[in-house]
Design an enzyme around this catalytic site. Structure first.
Site, PDB file in Angstrom:
ATOM      1  N   HIS A 122       0.872  -1.180   0.000  1.00  0.00           N
ATOM      2  CA  HIS A 122       0.000   0.000   0.000  1.00  0.00           C
ATOM      3  C   HIS A 122       0.910   1.232   0.000  1.00  0.00           C
ATOM      4  CE1 HIS A 122      -2.830   2.921   1.777  1.00  0.00           C
ATOM      5  NE2 HIS A 122      -3.794   2.094   1.473  1.00  0.00           N
ATOM      6  N   ASP A 200       3.027  -4.857   7.973  1.00  0.00           N
ATOM      7  CA  ASP A 200       1.821  -4.060   7.806  1.00  0.00           C
ATOM      8  C   ASP A 200       0.631  -5.011   7.966  1.00  0.00           C
ATOM      9  OD1 ASP A 200      -0.378  -2.676   6.981  1.00  0.00           O
ATOM     10  OD2 ASP A 200       0.516  -1.907   5.120  1.00  0.00           O
ATOM     11  N   GLN A 203      -4.476  -5.447   6.884  1.00  0.00           N
ATOM     12  CA  GLN A 203      -5.452  -6.407   6.337  1.00  0.00           C
ATOM     13  C   GLN A 203      -5.418  -7.758   7.044  1.00  0.00           C
ATOM     14  OE1 GLN A 203      -7.757  -5.602   4.155  1.00  0.00           O
ATOM     15  NE2 GLN A 203      -6.987  -3.569   3.661  1.00  0.00           N
ATOM     16  N   LYS A 226     -10.448  -1.366  10.330  1.00  0.00           N
ATOM     17  CA  LYS A 226     -10.473  -2.566   9.474  1.00  0.00           C
ATOM     18  C   LYS A 226     -10.719  -3.826  10.302  1.00  0.00           C
ATOM     19  CE  LYS A 226      -7.436  -0.437   6.077  1.00  0.00           C
ATOM     20  NZ  LYS A 226      -8.168  -0.205   4.841  1.00  0.00           N
ATOM     21  N   CYS A 364      -4.701   2.274  -3.858  1.00  0.00           N
ATOM     22  CA  CYS A 364      -3.486   2.841  -3.244  1.00  0.00           C
ATOM     23  C   CYS A 364      -2.302   1.902  -3.407  1.00  0.00           C
ATOM     24  CB  CYS A 364      -3.700   3.163  -1.759  1.00  0.00           C
ATOM     25  SG  CYS A 364      -4.916   4.436  -1.492  1.00  0.00           S
TER      26      CYS A 364
HETATM   27  N1  PMP Z   1      -1.734  -0.747   4.672  1.00  0.00           N
HETATM   28  C1  PMP Z   1      -2.672  -1.500   4.105  1.00  0.00           C
HETATM   29  C2  PMP Z   1      -2.323  -2.871   3.620  1.00  0.00           C
HETATM   30  C3  PMP Z   1      -3.972  -1.009   3.985  1.00  0.00           C
HETATM   31  O1  PMP Z   1      -4.919  -1.762   3.425  1.00  0.00           O
HETATM   32  C4  PMP Z   1      -4.270   0.294   4.447  1.00  0.00           C
HETATM   33  C5  PMP Z   1      -5.660   0.876   4.292  1.00  0.00           C
HETATM   34  N2  PMP Z   1      -6.244   0.644   3.057  1.00  0.00           N
HETATM   35  C6  PMP Z   1      -3.241   1.016   5.046  1.00  0.00           C
HETATM   36  C7  PMP Z   1      -1.998   0.471   5.151  1.00  0.00           C
HETATM   37  C8  PMP Z   1      -3.504   2.382   5.612  1.00  0.00           C
HETATM   38  O2  PMP Z   1      -4.458   2.305   6.617  1.00  0.00           O
HETATM   39  P1  PMP Z   1      -5.226   3.612   7.145  1.00  0.00           P
HETATM   40  O3  PMP Z   1      -5.783   4.278   5.911  1.00  0.00           O
HETATM   41  O4  PMP Z   1      -6.310   3.053   8.003  1.00  0.00           O
HETATM   42  O5  PMP Z   1      -4.242   4.423   7.861  1.00  0.00           O
END
Ligand code: PMP
Length: 407
Positions: A122, A200, A203, A226, A364
């Site tokens: 991401h 990270d 997910q 999440k 993203c």
């Molecule tokens: N890493 C991953 C794998 C994600 O899916 C996300 C959110 N889509 C993020 C980081 C960032 O999370 P947040 O927008 O809740 O800060």
């Protein structure tokens, strides 16, 4: 089809009573954010209604109670992850957690050092490291991923051994494709080299409920929203000695021992990373989410998600012109696909007219999309509150959408 106890759990989520344009909601976007059970909604409401006070500040009863409730949730997430409370820092989300870690670890990076990432990341797990590399002269290298978007473990381990990275930062599960990466194996390779490992877990927290002592990573980041919790809240786990040694990232009230115009001294972690008034109601709500999850048997939730996911993969694969990306054998229940040369935006817009909530775009993960040679995908992401009917509705709507596009 045996829907198992998760069928009942769906009733805990008031959003499923909502109709959009007279159609019941078919929510297939849990990778973006999960829905909230009424226990979480109630906890947030109750906090503001009868417990609202600032934490760590007052001697009055309400403030003391708020502080106890707030700190108890640190204990709950620590228990959930099997780590110590003092190893948990609250942040505004996985993004903020990764920024804090990348900034803090910059102190340990020198010219030419390697930060190892993967093309699956991401943007939140790319850009903070790019900035760290710019500040320090370190360079970013990437783990090998095949044309389908699957991490090549054997070559990845060989690359770790040859590059001897200072930091490895990878996702436990890809938000774009759902692939579960064998992070335990990657961490194992890093142990021999003193590479700092950052996972990270945005997910994975909900779907995989990892035991961090077993995983043995140095840092793990997550977002509360999440995993059934409120938005605007997340956190990180850091192995205590490493965490405590990181420099202060943001500063202000509450994180200090003493302040004077000749200098300031800071409290130990986690306080030194938590300046200002925190997201107290968010933490309280997340506490309710964790209690809710801890009362359920994780295996049965996972099996239910996996059964739905397999049905989805089978039914999608039967449709001519659909291309599924990623690894469908190790997956948290997220499926990314394209249909011929149709634009993902058109598909998602038409699906929306059927009350189907899916995500379309690059998720993203622009570097991953570039690696796959596409602009974006349609992403369907499941959680345990989904049911077989959601899959049937989605497949029927997709077939309808496709015939419309083919007209
Ligand atoms: N890493 C991953 C794998 C994600 O899916 C996300 C959110 N889509 C993020 C980081 C960032 O999370 P947040 O927008 O809740 O800060």
């Amino acid at each position: 089809m045996n829907e198992n106890p998760c069928t009942q759990l769906r009733h805990d989520f008031p959003i499923f009573e909502v109709s959009l344009d007279d159609q019941p909601l078919c929510y297939l976007d849990s990778a973006a954010t999960t829905q909230k059970p009424h226990q979480v909604i109630q906890a947030v409401k109750e906090f503001y209604q009868s417990q609202n006070a600032n934490v760590h500040r007052g001697l009055h009863t309400l403030s003391e109670q708020a502080t106890i409730a707030y700190e108890a949730v640190r204990g709950k997430i620590a228990q959930f992850l099997n780590v110590q409370s003092r190893e948990i820092v609250w942040t505004s989300g996985a993004t903020a957690s990764l920024n804090l870690i990348a900034y803090g670890l910059s102190e340990r990076l020198n010219e030419g050092d390697v930060i190892l990432l993967s093309p699956l990341e991401h943007h939140a797990n790319i850009i903070p490291w790019q900035l760290a590399a710019q500040r320090t002269g370190a360079r970013i290298e990437l783990l090998p991923v095949d044309t389908q978007g699957i991490l090549q473990l054997k070559q990845a381990k060989a690359l770790i051994a040859s590059l001897k990275p200072k930091v490895l930062s990878v996702c436990h599960a890809s938000n774009a494709l759902g692939n579960i990466n064998d992070v335990a194996a990657l961490i194992g390779s890093c142990k021999k080299l003193d590479t700092i490992t950052v996972i990270d877990g945005a997910q994975s927290l909900l779907h995989l409920r990892p035991d961090l002592q077993q995983l043995d990573c140095d840092f793990y980041v997550f977002s509360a929203h999440k995993a059934l919790g409120p938005t605007g809240l997340g956190g990180l786990y850091g192995r205590y000695e490493l965490l405590n040694a990181l420099p202060v990232y943001q500063s202000g009230g509450e994180m200090i021992d003493t302040v004077s115009f000749t200098g300031t001294t800071f409290r130990p972690a986690p306080e030194k990373f938590e300046p200002g008034t925190p997201n107290i109601a968010g933490v309280i709500g997340f506490g309710a989410a964790l209690e809710y999850l801890m009362a359920l048997e994780h295996d049965s939730l996972f099996q239910h998600e996996q059964a739905l996911y397999r049905t989805l993969v089978e039914q999608l694969s039967d449709i001519d012109g659909i291309r599924i990306w990623g690894d469908t054998t190790h997956n948290v229940g997220t499926i990314s696909f394209s249909y011929k040369k149709e634009h993902h935006y058109d598909l998602a817009t038409l699906l929306n007219t059927h009350g189907i909530a899916v995500r379309s775009g690059h998720h993203c993960t622009q570097p991953l999309m570039a690696h796959l040679g596409i602009e974006g995908t349609i992403r369907v992401s499941l959680a345990f509150y989904n049911n077989h009917q959601d899959i049937c509705r989605f497949i029927a709507a997709l077939k309808d959408t496709i015939s419309l596009l083919e007209e």
